[in-house]
Scaffold this motif. Structure first.
Motif, PDB file in Angstrom:
ATOM      1  N   ALA A 404      18.275 -22.259  -4.441  1.00 46.61           N
ATOM      2  CA  ALA A 404      19.313 -21.293  -4.793  1.00 46.61           C
ATOM      3  C   ALA A 404      18.899 -19.856  -4.534  1.00 46.61           C
ATOM      4  CB  ALA A 404      19.705 -21.450  -6.267  1.00 46.61           C
ATOM      5  N   ALA A 405      17.629 -19.606  -4.202  1.00 47.88           N
ATOM      6  CA  ALA A 405      17.210 -18.219  -4.023  1.00 47.88           C
ATOM      7  C   ALA A 405      15.893 -18.142  -3.258  1.00 47.88           C
ATOM      8  CB  ALA A 405      17.072 -17.524  -5.379  1.00 47.88           C
ATOM      9  N   MET A 406      15.635 -16.937  -2.723  1.00 44.77           N
ATOM     10  CA  MET A 406      14.390 -16.668  -2.011  1.00 44.77           C
ATOM     11  C   MET A 406      14.008 -15.206  -2.249  1.00 44.77           C
ATOM     12  SD  MET A 406      13.609 -16.742   2.109  1.00 44.77           S
ATOM     13  CE  MET A 406      13.850 -18.519   2.257  1.00 44.77           C
ATOM     14  N   LEU A 407      12.753 -14.989  -2.615  1.00 42.76           N
ATOM     15  CA  LEU A 407      12.227 -13.639  -2.780  1.00 42.76           C
ATOM     16  C   LEU A 407      11.490 -13.234  -1.514  1.00 42.76           C
ATOM     17  CD1 LEU A 407      11.650 -11.168  -4.642  1.00 42.76           C
ATOM     18  CD2 LEU A 407       9.503 -12.314  -5.266  1.00 42.76           C
ATOM     19  N   GLY A 408      11.872 -12.106  -0.944  1.00 46.94           N
ATOM     20  CA  GLY A 408      11.228 -11.596   0.256  1.00 46.94           C
ATOM     21  C   GLY A 408      10.359 -10.398  -0.052  1.00 46.94           C
ATOM     22  N   VAL A 409       9.198 -10.310   0.603  1.00 50.00           N
ATOM     23  CA  VAL A 409       8.254  -9.218   0.400  1.00 50.00           C
ATOM     24  C   VAL A 409       7.927  -8.608   1.752  1.00 50.00           C
ATOM     25  CG1 VAL A 409       5.997  -8.562  -0.517  1.00 50.00           C
ATOM     26  CG2 VAL A 409       7.278 -10.434  -1.582  1.00 50.00           C
ATOM     27  N   GLY A 410       8.174  -7.306   1.900  1.00 51.97           N
ATOM     28  CA  GLY A 410       7.870  -6.611   3.140  1.00 51.97           C
ATOM     29  C   GLY A 410       6.436  -6.119   3.171  1.00 51.97           C
ATOM     30  N   ARG A 411       6.109  -5.337   4.181  1.00 54.66           N
ATOM     31  CA  ARG A 411       4.751  -4.811   4.305  1.00 54.66           C
ATOM     32  C   ARG A 411       4.514  -3.733   3.238  1.00 54.66           C
ATOM     33  NH1 ARG A 411       4.886  -0.682   9.507  1.00 54.66           N
ATOM     34  NH2 ARG A 411       6.896   0.304   9.003  1.00 54.66           N
ATOM     35  N   ILE A 412       3.265  -3.603   2.838  1.00 53.69           N
ATOM     36  CA  ILE A 412       2.869  -2.583   1.873  1.00 53.69           C
ATOM     37  C   ILE A 412       2.184  -1.459   2.640  1.00 53.69           C
ATOM     38  CG2 ILE A 412       1.477  -2.105  -0.182  1.00 53.69           C
ATOM     39  CD1 ILE A 412       1.725  -5.046  -0.933  1.00 53.69           C
ATOM     40  N   ILE A 413       2.817  -0.278   2.655  1.00 51.00           N
ATOM     41  CA  ILE A 413       2.290   0.826   3.458  1.00 51.00           C
ATOM     42  C   ILE A 413       2.358   2.125   2.657  1.00 51.00           C
ATOM     43  CG2 ILE A 413       2.891  -0.215   5.680  1.00 51.00           C
ATOM     44  CD1 ILE A 413       5.373   1.555   5.722  1.00 51.00           C
ATOM     45  N   PRO A 414       1.505   3.082   2.991  1.00 53.85           N
ATOM     46  CA  PRO A 414       1.553   4.381   2.310  1.00 53.85           C
ATOM     47  C   PRO A 414       2.849   5.120   2.662  1.00 53.85           C
ATOM     48  CG  PRO A 414      -0.556   4.056   3.430  1.00 53.85           C
ATOM     49  CD  PRO A 414       0.356   2.987   3.922  1.00 53.85           C
ATOM     50  N   LYS A 415       3.514   5.623   1.630  1.00 57.16           N
ATOM     51  CA  LYS A 415       4.754   6.383   1.813  1.00 57.16           C
ATOM     52  C   LYS A 415       4.812   7.519   0.794  1.00 57.16           C
ATOM     53  CE  LYS A 415       8.002   2.956   3.693  1.00 57.16           C
ATOM     54  NZ  LYS A 415       9.296   2.280   3.458  1.00 57.16           N
ATOM     55  N   PRO A 416       5.561   8.552   1.100  1.00 51.55           N
ATOM     56  CA  PRO A 416       5.789   9.595   0.091  1.00 51.55           C
ATOM     57  C   PRO A 416       6.572   9.013  -1.085  1.00 51.55           C
ATOM     58  CG  PRO A 416       6.387  10.362   2.293  1.00 51.55           C
ATOM     59  CD  PRO A 416       6.171   8.893   2.402  1.00 51.55           C
ATOM     60  N   TRP A 417       6.131   9.324  -2.295  1.00 50.97           N
ATOM     61  CA  TRP A 417       6.742   8.722  -3.486  1.00 50.97           C
ATOM     62  C   TRP A 417       6.620   9.699  -4.649  1.00 50.97           C
ATOM     63  CZ3 TRP A 417       9.335   4.182  -3.688  1.00 50.97           C
ATOM     64  CH2 TRP A 417       9.607   3.612  -4.945  1.00 50.97           C
ATOM     65  N   VAL A 418       7.665   9.773  -5.457  1.00 54.74           N
ATOM     66  CA  VAL A 418       7.594  10.630  -6.642  1.00 54.74           C
ATOM     67  C   VAL A 418       6.892   9.849  -7.747  1.00 54.74           C
ATOM     68  CG1 VAL A 418       8.871  11.909  -8.375  1.00 54.74           C
ATOM     69  CG2 VAL A 418       9.665  11.892  -6.001  1.00 54.74           C
ATOM     70  N   HIS A 419       5.681  10.306  -8.095  1.00 58.01           N
ATOM     71  CA  HIS A 419       4.869   9.626  -9.107  1.00 58.01           C
ATOM     72  C   HIS A 419       4.564  10.605 -10.228  1.00 58.01           C
ATOM     73  CE1 HIS A 419       1.924   6.976 -10.886  1.00 58.01           C
ATOM     74  NE2 HIS A 419       0.967   7.896 -10.751  1.00 58.01           N
ATOM     75  N   GLU A 420       5.002  10.266 -11.442  1.00 58.49           N
ATOM     76  CA  GLU A 420       4.794  11.105 -12.626  1.00 58.49           C
ATOM     77  C   GLU A 420       5.305  12.521 -12.384  1.00 58.49           C
ATOM     78  OE1 GLU A 420       0.679  10.805 -13.636  1.00 58.49           O
ATOM     79  OE2 GLU A 420       0.857   8.731 -14.365  1.00 58.49           O
ATOM     80  N   GLY A 421       6.474  12.582 -11.751  1.00 58.78           N
ATOM     81  CA  GLY A 421       7.145  13.859 -11.554  1.00 58.78           C
ATOM     82  C   GLY A 421       6.664  14.675 -10.384  1.00 58.78           C
ATOM     83  N   GLU A 422       5.722  14.150  -9.621  1.00 58.44           N
ATOM     84  CA  GLU A 422       5.199  14.901  -8.482  1.00 58.44           C
ATOM     85  C   GLU A 422       5.212  14.027  -7.233  1.00 58.44           C
ATOM     86  OE1 GLU A 422       1.364  16.461  -9.263  1.00 58.44           O
ATOM     87  OE2 GLU A 422       2.018  17.745 -10.930  1.00 58.44           O
TER      88      GLU A 422
END
Length: 466
Positions: A404-422
């Motif tokens: 009934a379902a499938m979980l897909g996982v993409g590549r893990i890569i460095p990206k700009p991200w807002v972490h703890e407000g910065e």
């Protein structure tokens, strides 16, 4: 005296009804022992070596490599008995006789060690017997009309045992035609071949299927005319045709059925996997067996299914019922030289990260070697698809029917991200969930995916349920 027994393609289990011949492990004229593998076949599930329950001399094989046979179709025939090999194939037959006698001393007690649904413990049906003397062969077959002016039989071939003697046309043989197999007679009749003009390579001149096929091939070659060459442009325009069979055919059938039956939908979310990667590094630095990322994702997945059991289910379309399954048998997509396969980790919800790592490694290696069993590839209830190994971020995969379902996982890569407000550079992954909209609505699917993302971002969340 020898007894010619027919071995048919056995039931390979898991509801499989046909198999493709990949590689013959024996030739006509070879001496085989009881339970010796004689052919390698490929089913929609796995590669299987098929053992023969009889010991003796192979007198015929049915089907070339690449041919698909249904369950119950003849695979080969074996002449069993103390002297079956004395005339198996020219000069080599005489030297093979002692081996056959040793292999078949207990041939009346069949081993039973064959595949699902094919028992050999009971006595075999009585078959016509083959004698080495020409007169005995003549008595074993029905007489055929012979012209009055018939010449003597051609001398026996001296071809090696592993290669049947070519069936050459000669003057008609006097007396009854030495053929036992009705299949050989039928083949010759359908092709318009006069069996009295065929030279047999079996015991005492017995005509085998290989002899008939060789005679037909020789006749076609003699009658062939030079064909008009096809222009290269026409060949290119026609394109290459690749048969949909074996694993590729099974995958095509399953995906087509999934698209036809399942009203699927997909949702996705980006997640910061920095903490998950740090947790894995800390686990592996502590010593002991290394923990794979796939194992950690599997642990997260099974915990999410415990909270959202609607997604660990299947739909009984005939009864119009949703069947929620008690255990999580986790499939994972694996790309191999034979195509896409989905091995299944049994009872994944009860396994530790170390146990999952070990089982993923075992099944992945078996997939690469082509040794997965039908049991390894069936019974899954949910699939984890790590398509990030192909260097892609996202996908909307087709559900592995009847799940009934499938979980897909993409590549893990460095990206700009807002972490703890910065703004920071973090390791980011895209997660997607493709689900059967009949088993749940978007709220349930979104809740499942959000819980998975929370565990990826904050692995300590799992401590609440450990």
């Amino acid at each position: 005296m020898a007894q010619v027994l027919e071995f048919k393609l056995p039931d390979l289990g898991e509801g499989l009804t046909e198999a493709e011949i990949v590689r013959w492990l024996v030739n006509v004229g070879d001496v085989v022992a009881i339970d010796q593998p004689v052919v390698e076949v490929e089913t929609a599930k796995a590669m299987v070596e098929v053992p023969c329950p009889y010991g003796g001399v192979v007198t015929a094989r049915f089907g070339e490599e690449g041919t698909e046979l249904p369950v119950g179709a003849p695979l080969l025939t074996v002449a069993v008995g103390g002297t079956a090999g004395s005339g198996a194939s020219g000069e080599a037959g005489a030297s093979a006789a002692p081996d056959v006698a040793a292999a078949d001393a207990e041939s009346s007690e069949y081993s039973g060690n064959v595949l699902v649904g094919y028992g050999t413990a009971g006595p075999a049906a009585r078959r016509r017997r083959v004698r080495h003397e020409s007169a005995a062969v003549a008595k074993a077959v029905a007489p055929a009309p012979v012209p009055a002016a018939a010449s003597a039989p051609a001398p026996a071939s001296t071809a090696p045992a592993s290669t049947p003697a070519p069936a050459a046309a000669s003057a008609p043989v006097a007396g009854p035609v030495p053929v036992i197999s009705p299949l050989v007679r039928k083949l010759a009749r359908e092709k318009g071949l006069d069996l009295r003009e065929v030279r047999g390579s079996g015991p005492a001149g017995l005509i085998l299927r290989a002899d008939v096929e060789s005679a037909l091939a020789a006749a076609e070659a003699a009658a062939a005319r030079p064909a008009t060459p096809v222009p290269a442009a026409a060949v290119a325009a026609a394109g290459e045709r690749v048969p949909l069979r074996g694993v590729r055919g099974a995958v095509a059938d399953k995906l087509s059925r999934s698209r036809t039956e399942i009203p699927d939908a997909t949702c996705w979310v980006d997640a910061d996997a920095t903490e998950l990667m740090a947790a894995r590094a800390a686990m592996n630095a502590a010593g002991g067996p290394k923990i794979s990322l796939l194992a950690l994702l599997a642990r997260i997945c099974t915990h999410a299914l415990a909270r959202y059991p609607e997604l660990n289910s299947t739909v009984d379309t005939a009864a119009r019922e949703i069947v929620r399954l008690p255990s999580v048998h986790l499939g994972f997509a694996a790309q191999t030289q034979r195509g896409l396969v989905v091995p299944v980790v049994r009872d994944a919800g009860t396994r530790t990260a170390e146990s999952l790592t070990e089982e993923f490694a075992r099944l992945t290696e078996s997939a690469r070697q082509g040794t997965l069993t039908p049991g390894d590839l069936t019974g899954g209830t949910f699939t984890l698809n790590n398509y990030g190994v192909f260097g892609v971020d996202g996908s909307t995969p087709i559900i592995n029917h009847p799940e009934a379902a499938m979980l897909g996982v993409g590549r893990i890569i460095p990206k700009p991200w807002v972490h703890e407000g910065e703004l920071a550079v973090r390791k980011v992954v895209q997660l997607s969930l493709t689900f059967d909209h009949r088993v749940c609505d978007g709220g349930t699917a979104g809740g499942f995916l959000r819980y998975v993302a929370d565990c990826v971002e904050h692995p300590a969340v799992l401590l609440r349920t450990l």
